[in-house]
Structure formats: C-alpha cells, structure tokens
Scaffold this motif. Structure first.
Motif, PDB file in Angstrom:
ATOM      1  N   PRO A   1       0.802  -1.228   0.000  1.00 28.47           N
ATOM      2  CA  PRO A   1       0.000   0.000   0.000  1.00 28.47           C
ATOM      3  C   PRO A   1       0.835   1.277   0.000  1.00 28.47           C
ATOM      4  N   GLN A   2       2.183   1.145   0.055  1.00 27.65           N
ATOM      5  CA  GLN A   2       3.089   2.293   0.038  1.00 27.65           C
ATOM      6  C   GLN A   2       2.768   3.299   1.142  1.00 27.65           C
ATOM      7  N   VAL A   3       2.795   2.812   2.380  1.00 31.88           N
ATOM      8  CA  VAL A   3       2.548   3.684   3.519  1.00 31.88           C
ATOM      9  C   VAL A   3       3.886   4.140   4.112  1.00 31.88           C
ATOM     10  N   PRO A   4       3.938   5.350   4.671  1.00 33.62           N
ATOM     11  CA  PRO A   4       5.206   5.914   5.157  1.00 33.62           C
ATOM     12  C   PRO A   4       5.596   5.418   6.545  1.00 33.62           C
ATOM     13  N   VAL A   5       5.928   4.141   6.641  1.00 37.01           N
ATOM     14  CA  VAL A   5       6.421   3.560   7.888  1.00 37.01           C
ATOM     15  C   VAL A   5       7.926   3.391   7.765  1.00 37.01           C
ATOM     16  N   ARG A   6       8.657   3.726   8.826  1.00 40.34           N
ATOM     17  CA  ARG A   6      10.106   3.595   8.824  1.00 40.34           C
ATOM     18  C   ARG A   6      10.500   2.513   9.821  1.00 40.34           C
ATOM     19  N   ILE A   7      11.239   1.530   9.363  1.00 43.57           N
ATOM     20  CA  ILE A   7      11.693   0.435  10.210  1.00 43.57           C
ATOM     21  C   ILE A   7      13.133   0.708  10.636  1.00 43.57           C
ATOM     22  N   LEU A   8      13.355   0.785  11.920  1.00 42.35           N
ATOM     23  CA  LEU A   8      14.695   0.963  12.464  1.00 42.35           C
ATOM     24  C   LEU A   8      15.192  -0.416  12.875  1.00 42.35           C
ATOM     25  N   ALA A   9      15.954  -1.045  12.010  1.00 42.80           N
ATOM     26  CA  ALA A   9      16.404  -2.425  12.209  1.00 42.80           C
ATOM     27  C   ALA A   9      17.816  -2.409  12.771  1.00 42.80           C
ATOM     28  N   THR A  10      17.928  -2.543  14.083  1.00 44.30           N
ATOM     29  CA  THR A  10      19.225  -2.450  14.739  1.00 44.30           C
ATOM     30  C   THR A  10      19.886  -3.819  14.872  1.00 44.30           C
ATOM     31  N   HIS A  11      21.164  -3.798  15.273  1.00 40.68           N
ATOM     32  CA  HIS A  11      21.927  -5.023  15.515  1.00 40.68           C
ATOM     33  C   HIS A  11      21.940  -5.932  14.273  1.00 40.68           C
ATOM     34  N   ALA A  12      22.184  -5.323  13.123  1.00 43.84           N
ATOM     35  CA  ALA A  12      22.184  -6.071  11.863  1.00 43.84           C
ATOM     36  C   ALA A  12      23.421  -6.962  11.760  1.00 43.84           C
ATOM     37  N   GLY A  13      23.398  -7.841  10.758  1.00 48.02           N
ATOM     38  CA  GLY A  13      24.537  -8.713  10.498  1.00 48.02           C
ATOM     39  C   GLY A  13      24.764  -9.721  11.605  1.00 48.02           C
ATOM     40  N   ILE A  14      26.014  -9.863  12.020  1.00 53.21           N
ATOM     41  CA  ILE A  14      26.382 -10.841  13.048  1.00 53.21           C
ATOM     42  C   ILE A  14      26.720 -10.150  14.363  1.00 53.21           C
ATOM     43  N   SER A  15      26.270  -8.924  14.534  1.00 57.05           N
ATOM     44  CA  SER A  15      26.645  -8.149  15.711  1.00 57.05           C
ATOM     45  C   SER A  15      26.013  -8.653  17.001  1.00 57.05           C
ATOM     46  N   MET A  16      25.026  -9.559  16.910  1.00 60.08           N
ATOM     47  CA  MET A  16      24.447 -10.155  18.110  1.00 60.08           C
ATOM     48  C   MET A  16      25.230 -11.382  18.570  1.00 60.08           C
ATOM     49  N   GLY A  17      26.273 -11.741  17.805  1.00 58.27           N
ATOM     50  CA  GLY A  17      27.226 -12.765  18.194  1.00 58.27           C
ATOM     51  C   GLY A  17      26.729 -13.943  18.992  1.00 58.27           C
ATOM     52  N   PHE A  18      26.735 -13.801  20.318  1.00 63.01           N
ATOM     53  CA  PHE A  18      26.406 -14.888  21.232  1.00 63.01           C
ATOM     54  C   PHE A  18      25.004 -15.463  21.021  1.00 63.01           C
ATOM     55  N   PHE A  19      24.087 -14.648  20.535  1.00 64.11           N
ATOM     56  CA  PHE A  19      22.686 -15.060  20.489  1.00 64.11           C
ATOM     57  C   PHE A  19      22.375 -16.009  19.340  1.00 64.11           C
ATOM     58  N   GLY A  20      23.305 -16.150  18.424  1.00 64.03           N
ATOM     59  CA  GLY A  20      23.201 -17.193  17.422  1.00 64.03           C
ATOM     60  C   GLY A  20      22.332 -16.866  16.226  1.00 64.03           C
ATOM     61  N   THR A  21      22.077 -17.898  15.428  1.00 63.55           N
ATOM     62  CA  THR A  21      21.428 -17.735  14.133  1.00 63.55           C
ATOM     63  C   THR A  21      20.078 -17.041  14.224  1.00 63.55           C
ATOM     64  N   SER A  22      19.305 -17.315  15.246  1.00 65.95           N
ATOM     65  CA  SER A  22      17.990 -16.688  15.364  1.00 65.95           C
ATOM     66  C   SER A  22      18.090 -15.175  15.508  1.00 65.95           C
TER      67      SER A  22
END
Length: 363
Positions: free
Chosen positions: A123-144
C-alpha cells in the motif's frame, strides 16, 4: 553472582561492572551504545506531531527511551510482538501519522518480512523500520538473532527504500532527510558501537555514495559498520603501496548503479565488503551494476559465504570472517596480487586456513 540492574536518572541501565570490551559488553550490552534515533526522533517530533515511535521490548537497548521520556503519549510499546507492531504501524500511517518502529534486524527483516511486503510496501505507507543489531553483531545469540540475509530479501520488495548508515551521524542525516518520503523505509543499523566516520551530517547525500578516501588501485565498497573497517584497512594498505578508494554505499535501494559503475571503471579491481551473505547483497548489486553498464572491472565479494555464522563474541566473529581491518586488507592484497597474474578471481580470498588461524590464536 549477577549484579543487580539499576537505572540512571536519564532512564539508561547501569551496567558499570558488567563490561567485556572484547564482546561489546555481552551482559551489559546496551552500555555506551549510541543509536542516534531516539534523540533525533525526539527532536523531530517537537515540531512534527505526525511522528510516533513503536518499540518491541527494546526500549533501553535501542535508546528509544529518550523519545519515550519526551513524548510519552506518542511512544507505543508492543512487547515481543514485532509483526503486530509493523501491522499496527501500517494502520497508523493511514491516519496521517509517520510511524517509526524499532526492533532487531533479525526480527524485522526476517521474522516480519511478509508484513513489510504486504502491510507496508504494497500500500506504500510511510512507515520507517529501524532495524538495529544487523549482520552478526548479536554474536552470542546465534542464528535466530543474526541478520545476514536482509539486504538480499528486502531488495526484492517493490517500492521499499533500503538505507544502511555507518555511524550515528549518518543515521541522523538519513532520518532527517527522509521524514517526508512517501513510501516505507528500512534502516539497516548496527549495534551502536560504530566509530565515527562522519563529523557533519551535510557530508552525506542520499542520491549518491560517499567517497571517503582516494586511491589509484582498488575500489573498496563498504556498507554499514564495514565502512569503518574498510577505512582502517585502507590505511594499512597505503603502507604497502596499494591505493584504495573507500566508498560508503549507504543507499542500497535505489542502488546508485551509474555512480558505482563509473567508480569501478576508474580502478583496476573492486572489492565489496558487507556484514551479510555475499549472495544478493552489496556485492551482487555491484556486479549487476557493472554488467548493466558494460564495465569489465573484476569484482570480489567479501562477506559470509553460503553459510550461517558461528556463535561467539561479535568482535571475534568479525576476525573469523575477515571482516576486521586485517581481514579486509588481506583480501584486497590478494585481489591486487591476482590481478597481476589473471583478471579472473573465482576462489575465496579469505580462506579456511585464515579462519583456522583466527581460531588457533583465540585458543
């Protein structure tokens, strides 16, 4: 015995005795982080009543508590319900609000991919997603909790803008520049531990990548937290007589194909660096851009290969995958050496032996 967690007057958690510099403070993992979004959005909301912020059980670790303290009636807490949060944000956007919703990249791009596609992009709505801790920066927490496929997945979503700031200054610049953007935006943000790359938000333009250093040999394209690592690698390479042009590719969609192709044509080789799988991410976007423009400069894609990341301290993982300055410089050196013999480089330039050496040094 675990130290009791207390709160400081500004709402931040006090984890003074829980630091581990080698692992980004695994236990007190929000101590010292700077995500910029909380304070920047609070400032923007002072003058713009349309701005609302939603969070999924990460109020303090993402610093959105700053926004909540200043605009409590416009701060929405959803708990561990990320997909519901994105759907609710879509509804708010249809009523004239500009919602910013925040959670880890693994829970937004991976878990809630369908909601981004259908509730926001369609629907092209103006929502902004702030996706933090991208990549492998969560290290210990694993694949999930790792997000190494989000660029590849989201670049295929029609009408979705994908931005990848490398530090808090870049994050601020992008947030301020996109308030009036009509459609949805995915901000791919790191862990808040990024070193400063920019000193002034006006240094960054969304319509073209930012060239940070100039060199005559290798074009080094990086995105997100890898920009700071690429800059450090370039400094090392300079002592070896290899000149690297380092470019911050902060806008991944729409991808600046023409500019990237022109830059590549002026160099003998290209190395792309991303905290992401090499399938479908920055490297693939670069190869596609060069092919479309008829530019024959060879490209080596450096990142995770067809694999899930191992589990460990984030800083150690960067070393293991060659995503630290030493690993990046090693890959560029080998690319430069290969180019002297043959224009074709098909094998990985960060090898299993390199990974084994990192493990051996850590044992």
């Amino acid at each position: 015995m675990r130290t009791a967690m207390t709160f400081s007057p500004d709402g931040r958690r006090n984890a003074a005795d829980l630091h581990d510099s080698s692992s980004f403070d695994h236990v007190g993992r929000d101590a010292g982080a700077d995500f910029a979004a909380g304070r920047v959005l609070a400032d923007l909301a002072d003058a713009d009543p349309r701005i609302v912020v939603g969070c999924a059980d990460l109020t303090y670790v993402t610093r959105l508590s700053t926004f909540g303290a200043r605009h409590p009636r416009r701060f929405l807490y959803y708990g561990i319900s990320e997909r519901n949060m994105i759907g609710a944000a879509a509804g708010l956007a249809t009523t004239g609000h500009i919602p910013y919703v925040c959670t880890f990249a693994c829970f937004s791009a991976i878990l809630a991919y369908e909601n981004i596609r259908t509730d926001l992009a369609y629907p092209q709505v103006p929502v902004r997603i702030l996706a933090t801790h991208a990549g492998i920066s969560m290290g210990f927490f694993g694949t999930s909790h790792h997000a190494t496929e989000d660029i590849a997945a989201l670049r295929a979503v029609a009408g979705l803008t994908v931005l990848s700031p490398c530090d808090p200054v870049a994050t601020e610049a992008m947030l301020r520049a996109t308030v009036g953007h009509d459609g949805p935006i995915y901000f791919r943000i790191g862990r808040g531990r990024e070193k400063a790359v920019y000193t002034d938000p006006t240094q960054l333009r969304l319509d073209r990548p930012t060239t940070l250093t100039q060199g005559g040999d290798v074009l080094l394209l990086a995105t997100g937290v890898m920009v700071q690592e690429a800059l450090a690698a370039a400094a090392t390479l300079a002592t070896d007589g290899i000149g690297a042009t380092v470019v911050d590719v902060h806008t991944l969609k729409p991808f600046p194909r023409t500019v990237i192709a022109e830059l590549a044509a002026a160099h003998s080789s290209v190395v792309t660096v991303e905290e992401h799988t090499i399938e479908g991410g920055l490297g693939t976007l670069t190869v596609e851009a060069l092919a479309a423009a008829g530019v024959g400069t060879p490209v080596h894609k450096h990142g995770l290969r067809d694999e899930f990341a191992i589990i460990g301290p984030p800083t150690h993982l960067y070393q293991y995958y060659g995503l630290d300055p030493h690993g990046i410089a090693t890959v560029v050196r080998r690319m430069h050496e290969h180019r002297a013999r043959t224009p074709l480089v098909s094998e990985p330039l960060w090898t299993p032996d390199d990974r084994a050496a990192v493990l051996a040094a850590r044992s």
